[in-house]
Write an enzyme that holds these catalytic residues in place. Structure first.
Site, PDB file in Angstrom:
ATOM      1  N   CYS A   1       6.106  -5.466   0.471  1.00 58.85           N
ATOM      2  CA  CYS A   1       6.244  -4.129  -0.111  1.00 58.85           C
ATOM      3  C   CYS A   1       6.169  -3.032   0.957  1.00 58.85           C
ATOM      4  CB  CYS A   1       5.220  -3.966  -1.231  1.00 58.85           C
ATOM      5  SG  CYS A   1       5.733  -2.757  -2.438  1.00 58.85           S
TER       6      CYS A   1
ATOM      7  N   ILE B   1       5.805  -3.489  -7.478  1.00 59.38           N
ATOM      8  CA  ILE B   1       5.011  -2.284  -7.729  1.00 59.38           C
ATOM      9  C   ILE B   1       5.556  -1.148  -6.855  1.00 59.38           C
ATOM     10  CG2 ILE B   1       2.694  -1.259  -7.705  1.00 59.38           C
ATOM     11  CD1 ILE B   1       1.593  -4.178  -7.759  1.00 59.38           C
ATOM     12  N   ARG B   2       6.173  -0.168  -7.483  1.00 55.95           N
ATOM     13  CA  ARG B   2       6.848   0.911  -6.742  1.00 55.95           C
ATOM     14  C   ARG B   2       7.587   0.326  -5.532  1.00 55.95           C
ATOM     15  NH1 ARG B   2       3.192   3.527  -4.404  1.00 55.95           N
ATOM     16  NH2 ARG B   2       1.427   2.371  -5.201  1.00 55.95           N
TER      17      ARG B   2
ATOM     18  N   GLU C   1       1.039 -12.240  -3.276  1.00 58.15           N
ATOM     19  CA  GLU C   1      -0.425 -12.396  -3.260  1.00 58.15           C
ATOM     20  C   GLU C   1      -1.056 -12.059  -4.608  1.00 58.15           C
ATOM     21  OE1 GLU C   1       1.237  -9.938  -2.130  1.00 58.15           O
ATOM     22  OE2 GLU C   1       0.154  -8.053  -2.416  1.00 58.15           O
TER      23      GLU C   1
ATOM     24  N   GLY D   1       0.873  -1.179   0.000  1.00 62.36           N
ATOM     25  CA  GLY D   1       0.000   0.000   0.000  1.00 62.36           C
ATOM     26  C   GLY D   1       0.898   1.213   0.000  1.00 62.36           C
ATOM     27  N   GLU D   2       0.665   2.113   0.897  1.00 60.70           N
ATOM     28  CA  GLU D   2       1.502   3.298   1.012  1.00 60.70           C
ATOM     29  C   GLU D   2       1.993   3.332   2.455  1.00 60.70           C
ATOM     30  OE1 GLU D   2       3.384   6.751   0.680  1.00 60.70           O
ATOM     31  OE2 GLU D   2       1.609   6.854   1.943  1.00 60.70           O
ATOM     32  N   SER D   3       3.294   3.118   2.624  1.00 60.60           N
ATOM     33  CA  SER D   3       3.795   2.862   3.982  1.00 60.60           C
ATOM     34  C   SER D   3       3.608   4.038   4.929  1.00 60.60           C
ATOM     35  CB  SER D   3       5.266   2.431   3.929  1.00 60.60           C
ATOM     36  OG  SER D   3       6.062   3.429   3.334  1.00 60.60           O
TER      37      SER D   3
ATOM     38  N   ARG E   1      13.186   2.976   0.249  1.00 55.74           N
ATOM     39  CA  ARG E   1      11.733   2.913   0.163  1.00 55.74           C
ATOM     40  C   ARG E   1      11.176   2.837  -1.259  1.00 55.74           C
ATOM     41  NH1 ARG E   1       7.383   7.339   2.139  1.00 55.74           N
ATOM     42  NH2 ARG E   1       5.820   6.335   0.852  1.00 55.74           N
TER      43      ARG E   1
ATOM     44  N   HIS F   1       5.118  -8.785  -4.450  1.00 55.03           N
ATOM     45  CA  HIS F   1       3.745  -9.128  -4.044  1.00 55.03           C
ATOM     46  C   HIS F   1       3.374 -10.579  -4.381  1.00 55.03           C
ATOM     47  CE1 HIS F   1       2.338  -4.993  -3.159  1.00 55.03           C
ATOM     48  NE2 HIS F   1       3.311  -4.669  -3.991  1.00 55.03           N
TER      49      HIS F   1
HETATM   50  N1  GLN Z   1       7.154   2.136  -1.999  1.00 51.62           N
HETATM   51  C1  GLN Z   1       5.835   2.181  -1.415  1.00 51.62           C
HETATM   52  C2  GLN Z   1       5.882   2.792  -0.018  1.00 51.62           C
HETATM   53  O1  GLN Z   1       6.901   2.954   0.577  1.00 51.62           O
HETATM   54  C3  GLN Z   1       5.241   0.796  -1.297  1.00 51.62           C
HETATM   55  C4  GLN Z   1       4.617   0.346  -2.582  1.00 51.62           C
HETATM   56  C5  GLN Z   1       3.742  -0.874  -2.479  1.00 51.62           C
HETATM   57  O2  GLN Z   1       3.421  -1.355  -1.383  1.00 51.62           O
HETATM   58  N2  GLN Z   1       3.270  -1.374  -3.594  1.00 51.62           N
HETATM   59  O3  GLN Z   1       4.880   3.121   0.505  1.00 51.62           O
END
Ligand code: GLN
Length: 198
Positions: free
Chosen positions: A84, A143-144, A181, A52-54, A115, A179
């Site tokens: 992630c 993903i990112r 999942e 998600g977004e940490s 990150r 990921h």
């Molecule tokens: N890089 C993102 C973060 O630090 C994480 C991206 C993800 O969970 N898909 O929030």
């Protein structure tokens, strides 16, 4: 047995489904539940921290009082898997971005995180990576994604991609930059089930 997926933000449903699939394949009985509030983590035998977004995840978990429950569970030996953003949260040490924003980390694993290691190059990609303990490569969806740049003594490196560490384990904690999942391959969920003793 009860496996809790932190359900404050991010790809929660996918983790619940992947866990149910792995349990079915392993012919094991357990429930996978979503955790939105304080009070449920202490009733779980394992915890999953999704992507998600940490920053958001960390702040909301702290506000809800879930962060301190996860820390207690981790110290009590409850298995925890972070994917992630979940990996970012498990880290003890951050990069410059993490330090600048002061985002809260759970500080459970002796690792330093970059990150958004792959974020700027390519938003998302899939690649087969070797994973210690798995006989065939795993199709990893990034993903990112973050990566791990340093590990402490008690940390076992499980997977690398292009020289960057993308999976590691420290005792009861498992951190993945990608990921598992989001693919049909449940082998890493099976790996986590073994950590739980299932
Ligand atoms: N890089 C993102 C973060 O630090 C994480 C991206 C993800 O969970 N898909 O929030």
């Amino acid at each position: 047995m009860r496996i809790g997926v932190i359900a404050i933000q991010g790809n929660v449903e996918e983790h619940v489904n992947a866990m149910m699939k792995a349990l079915e394949e392993a012919k094991q009985e357990a429930e996978a539940i979503k955790i939105k509030h304080k009070g449920i983590v202490p009733t779980c035998d394992a915890i999953i921290l999704p992507g998600g977004e940490s920053t958001t995840l960390g702040r909301l978990m702290e506000r809800e009082g879930i962060s301190s429950e996860i820390k207690s569970a981790a110290h009590a030996g409850i298995p925890i898997m972070g994917t992630c953003a979940g990996l970012v949260l498990l880290s003890k040490h951050g990069d410059k971005q993490v330090e600048r924003t002061g985002q809260p980390l759970l500080s459970l694993m002796d690792i330093r995180v970059n990150r958004n290691a792959f974020g700027r190059q390519r938003e998302s990609f899939e690649v087969h990576v070797d994973f210690k303990g798995l006989s065939k490569p795993f199709n990893a969806v990034f993903i990112r994604a973050p990566c791990i740049t340093e590990v402490g003594k008690g940390v076992e490196i499980l997977s690398t991609y292009n020289g960057s560490i993308v999976a590691a384990r420290q005792e009861n904690m498992l951190a993945l930059a990608f990921h598992p999942e989001l693919t049909d391959d449940a082998r890493i969920h099976h790996y986590f089930l073994k950590m739980i003793g299932l």
